[in-house]
Design a protein around this motif. Sequence first.
Motif, PDB file in Angstrom:
ATOM      1  N   THR A  87      13.588 -36.657 -38.348  1.00 27.27           N
ATOM      2  CA  THR A  87      14.820 -36.673 -39.136  1.00 27.27           C
ATOM      3  C   THR A  87      16.002 -37.090 -38.273  1.00 27.27           C
ATOM      4  O   THR A  87      15.955 -36.995 -37.032  1.00 27.27           O
ATOM      5  CB  THR A  87      15.117 -35.283 -39.735  1.00 27.27           C
ATOM      6  N   THR A  88      17.040 -37.535 -38.949  1.00 24.64           N
ATOM      7  CA  THR A  88      18.299 -37.831 -38.272  1.00 24.64           C
ATOM      8  C   THR A  88      19.426 -37.649 -39.270  1.00 24.64           C
ATOM      9  O   THR A  88      19.256 -37.884 -40.479  1.00 24.64           O
ATOM     10  CB  THR A  88      18.320 -39.255 -37.694  1.00 24.64           C
ATOM     11  N   THR A  90      22.856 -38.729 -40.956  1.00 16.70           N
ATOM     12  CA  THR A  90      23.561 -39.978 -41.191  1.00 16.70           C
ATOM     13  C   THR A  90      24.634 -39.775 -42.258  1.00 16.70           C
ATOM     14  O   THR A  90      24.732 -38.710 -42.876  1.00 16.70           O
ATOM     15  CB  THR A  90      22.596 -41.080 -41.677  1.00 16.70           C
ATOM     16  N   THR A 102      20.514 -36.340 -44.560  1.00 18.62           N
ATOM     17  CA  THR A 102      19.486 -36.236 -43.535  1.00 18.62           C
ATOM     18  C   THR A 102      18.318 -37.128 -43.926  1.00 18.62           C
ATOM     19  O   THR A 102      17.661 -36.883 -44.950  1.00 18.62           O
ATOM     20  CB  THR A 102      19.007 -34.792 -43.372  1.00 18.62           C
ATOM     21  N   GLY A 164      24.331 -44.397 -38.651  1.00 14.27           N
ATOM     22  CA  GLY A 164      23.543 -43.481 -37.848  1.00 14.27           C
ATOM     23  C   GLY A 164      24.362 -42.748 -36.807  1.00 14.27           C
ATOM     24  O   GLY A 164      25.601 -42.852 -36.757  1.00 14.27           O
ATOM     25  N   PRO A 165      23.697 -41.988 -35.919  1.00 13.38           N
ATOM     26  CA  PRO A 165      24.419 -41.220 -34.900  1.00 13.38           C
ATOM     27  C   PRO A 165      25.243 -42.094 -33.951  1.00 13.38           C
ATOM     28  O   PRO A 165      26.249 -41.627 -33.406  1.00 13.38           O
ATOM     29  CB  PRO A 165      23.287 -40.494 -34.141  1.00 13.38           C
ATOM     30  N   LEU A 201      13.733 -45.581 -39.665  1.00 11.43           N
ATOM     31  CA  LEU A 201      14.395 -44.480 -38.961  1.00 11.43           C
ATOM     32  C   LEU A 201      14.625 -44.838 -37.505  1.00 11.43           C
ATOM     33  O   LEU A 201      15.671 -44.484 -36.921  1.00 11.43           O
ATOM     34  CB  LEU A 201      13.557 -43.205 -39.079  1.00 11.43           C
ATOM     35  N   ASP A 202      13.689 -45.546 -36.868  1.00 15.16           N
ATOM     36  CA  ASP A 202      13.880 -45.967 -35.477  1.00 15.16           C
ATOM     37  C   ASP A 202      15.086 -46.888 -35.344  1.00 15.16           C
ATOM     38  O   ASP A 202      15.848 -46.803 -34.379  1.00 15.16           O
ATOM     39  CB  ASP A 202      12.623 -46.671 -34.960  1.00 15.16           C
ATOM     40  N   ALA A 205      18.311 -44.469 -35.948  1.00 13.34           N
ATOM     41  CA  ALA A 205      18.568 -43.353 -35.035  1.00 13.34           C
ATOM     42  C   ALA A 205      18.428 -43.731 -33.574  1.00 13.34           C
ATOM     43  O   ALA A 205      19.020 -43.073 -32.718  1.00 13.34           O
ATOM     44  CB  ALA A 205      17.611 -42.203 -35.349  1.00 13.34           C
ATOM     45  N   ASP A 208      17.279 -40.704 -31.451  1.00 16.18           N
ATOM     46  CA  ASP A 208      18.010 -39.436 -31.599  1.00 16.18           C
ATOM     47  C   ASP A 208      17.565 -38.765 -32.896  1.00 16.18           C
ATOM     48  O   ASP A 208      18.198 -38.900 -33.948  1.00 16.18           O
ATOM     49  CB  ASP A 208      19.517 -39.697 -31.623  1.00 16.18           C
ATOM     50  N   THR A 209      16.449 -38.042 -32.841  1.00 14.39           N
ATOM     51  CA  THR A 209      15.881 -37.455 -34.057  1.00 14.39           C
ATOM     52  C   THR A 209      15.545 -35.995 -33.844  1.00 14.39           C
ATOM     53  O   THR A 209      15.386 -35.516 -32.729  1.00 14.39           O
ATOM     54  CB  THR A 209      14.597 -38.195 -34.482  1.00 14.39           C
TER      55      THR A 209
END
Length: 780
Positions: A87-88, A90, A102, A164-165, A201-202, A205, A208-209
Motif C-alpha cells: 500500500t501507499t 496518495t 490508500t 504519490g509520496p 503501484l511501483d 510509490a 515507499d510502501t
Amino acid sequence: MRATLRWAHADFRAHRGEALFVVLASAGIIASLLLAGALFGYAANPWQRVFNQSHGAHIWLHTRAGADTAALSRVDGVAALSGPYRTTATTVESRGARVGVTLRAAGAEPPQTGRPLVTDGSWLTGPDTAAGGGPGAGNDTVVLEASVARALWAEPGDTVRVTGPDGAPHALEVSGIAEVAEPRYHPGGGPGIGWVLDRTLDEVAHGDTGQSVGLRLHDPDDTDFTVQRAVTLLGSDRVAQVTKWQQARAEAGGDDRLLGQMFAVFGLGALLAAALAAAGAIGARVRGQLRDIAILKAVGFTPGQVTRGFLVQHLAFALLGVALGTAAIALLGARIPGRIGEATAVWQDLPGHTALMIGIPCGAVLLIAAATGLSAWRAGRVPPVPVARAALPSATPMTALGRRALGARVPPALVLGWRAAFPRRGRTLAAVARLALPLVLITVALVAWSTLDQFRSRPAQMGLAAALTVRAGQSPGTNDAELEQALAAVPDVAAVHPGAEMAALVPGQTGTITLRGLGTAQDPYPSKVVEGRAVSGPDEAVAGQGLLDLLGVRVGAWVRMTVEGRPQILHVVGRTIEPESGGRVITTSIDALRERDPALRPDFHALVLREGADPVAVSASLAGTAGGTLEVRQTPNPVDRLEPARAVIAALIAVLALIGLIELLTLIGTGVRDRGRDLLALKAIGLTPRQIGSMIVTAAGLTALASAVVGTTLGVLSGRWLVDTQGASSGIGAGIAQLPPIPVLLTVIVAAVLGAVGAAALPATRAARRRPADSLSETL
C-alpha cells in the motif's frame, strides 16, 4: 372422528378446484411474505450484504513494510487471509475534487477473501492486459471504492490524477467502482481505498510502501483476542493501524436504522394484507359449502363434528400450501431474475434468515388456523334446513334509481353490475376495505419513491440548495473577496455564499451541536424553511429538527451556546430541512458570527448553481480557478445512502400486487357463487350470456375502482404522514414528503381496474355459458 375424516375426503374429491385454489393462495401468500423478508434484509442491512457477498475480512491490519504477515495464517481462529497487499498513501484528484486514498496493489483477478464487489465497470486492466482498445488499453488503471468515486464524481472511463509520496502526478484511468465491507470515505475522516496493479503501484510509490492484510475469523466474537495475538506476533512497532468489522458496521448503522424503520412499516402492512387475503380465501370456501353443511347436519352431524371437519381439512390445505411456498423460495428463490433473485440468494447468509424462514410460515399457519376456526365455528351454526337459506334474498332489491336507469335505456349490464358490486353496506365495506389495503401500501411505497426522487431531482426543495462546496488554502495572500468574484465568474454558478462551521456546546454543556454561518445579511443563504421564516435580521438563525428536539425548544426561542469559550446567543426564527448531522445544526449568517469573532474568515464557499446545470461540469471548470488550489466537493445527498431502497420498493410493489390479486380472485369467485340464483333468474327473464358476463366483469371493475380510489386516497394521506414522521425522527425534519404525480396515481387506479376486469373475464365466461339446468341445484 372416522365419519368426519370420510366426509373431509369426500368433500375434497367433490371440490378439487376450490381446494387447489386455497392451497395455491396459501403458497402464494407465503412466497410473497418470504420474498418481502428477503428484500427487507437485502436493503435494510447493506453492510452485512456486502460483507457476505465479498467474503469479507473481520480484521484489517495496516503494517509497515517488511512485517511477516504470512505468520498470521497460523494464529488460532483465523480462517483465511486477504493479502498481504502493498500500500501507499496518495492524493487523487478529479474535476477539482481532492481525496486522500490508500492504494493497494492487487492482481489481475480479485482475491477470494475480502473481495471488492465491482458494481460498475470492470476489474483492473493495464496496457499489457487490455485488448481491443477498450478501457485501460492506453493507461494504467485504478478501481475506486464507491464512496471515493462519489466524492470525486468519477466513473469508469474517467482519468484521475494520482499524486504519490514524492509529489509526482500520475494519470490513471478508472476501470471500475467497487464496494467493500470496510469503513467508507467521508470528508475529514480517514483515507479512502483504491486498487491498482503491482506495476502501477511501483510507478506511483517508488518503493515507499506499507502493507495491509485482512483476517477472516471462524468466530467473529473473537475479534479483540485475535487482534491482541496478531499485534503481539507482528510486533506493536510494525502495526500502524487496526480496523475491525464492528467499526465498519457501526459507520453504516445509521443507514441500516433508517432503511430498517422504513421497511418495517411495509412489512407489517404486507403481513396484514396477506392475513386478510388468506382469511378471505378460507371464509369464501366455507360460505360456498353452506348447502353441503346443512345436509350434513340434517343426516346427523353435530356442530362439533362439522367444526372439526373444516379445521382438519383447511389446516391440511394450509400446511400443504405453506410447505409448497417455503420450499419454492428456499429452492428456486435465488433463480428469480433481477434484484429479487439476488436478494433471495444473499438473504440466506444474512442474520435472521433462519428465524424468518421458520417464523413466517409458522405465523401464517397459526393465522390461517385462527381464520379457519372462526369460519368453522360459523359453519357449525348453519341451520340443517337448506330451503331456509335458499329462501333468503341473495342481493338487495332493485332501487328506484336502478329502475329509472333501466327505463332510461342504460345498459342492463352496467345497472346490474353496480347492484352486484354494492349489494349491502356491510359486505360492500368489507370487500372494498380488504382490496384497498394492498393499494394503500402500494401508494405509500410510491410516496417514498417520489420523496427519494425529489432529493435527487430538486435538492433545493429538500434543504440542499448548494450543489458544491469549495475550500481554498488559507494562505496569507488569499483574498476572500477576489476568490468570491472568481467563483461567481464561473459559468453556471448562480450565487456564492461564504460559510464557516464550528462545534458549539449546548446549554449545560452536555452535548455538541454544529453552528454554521452561511451567507451574509445582504445575500442570505436560501435555506428551505418549512416552519417560521428565514433569517432577516441580526442574531437570527434557523435550526434543524434534531437541534430543536435536543434542546427541547420550538421556533421563536432564544438559544445560548458556547463557542470556543465565548457565548453566542441566537434567536431561532425558523425550522429548516437539515439532512446533515442528524439535524443538529443551527444556521445563521456569517456576519452574526463575526460579531463574536471579528477576525473570522470563511472556511468554505457554498455554490448555488443555475437550474439545469451539471455539478460535474462546473466542478471541472473550477479546477483551474485560484491557481488550482481549490478543493471542490459535492454536497452530500442522503438519497445516496438510500439507493438500495429504490429497487426494493419496486419489488415490494410487485409483492403487494400479488397479494391484491389473490384477494381480488377470492372476491370475484365469492361474488359469482353467491349470485348463482340471481344469474339463473336473469337468464330466465331474457338476458343474453354476453350481458351476464358483462355484468360480472362490470361488478368486479366497479369494486376495484372503489377500492382503488379509497386505497390511493388513504395511501397518499398515510404516506405523507409516515415519511414526515420518519424525517422528524431522523432529525431531517417533517415536510420532506413528496406526493406522486397525479398521472402515477391515475395509473395505479387504472391498473387495479384493468386487473379486476382481466381476472373476472374467465369466471364471467364460465358463468355466462352455464345452462339453467346446471344451476338448478343452487335453488335447493
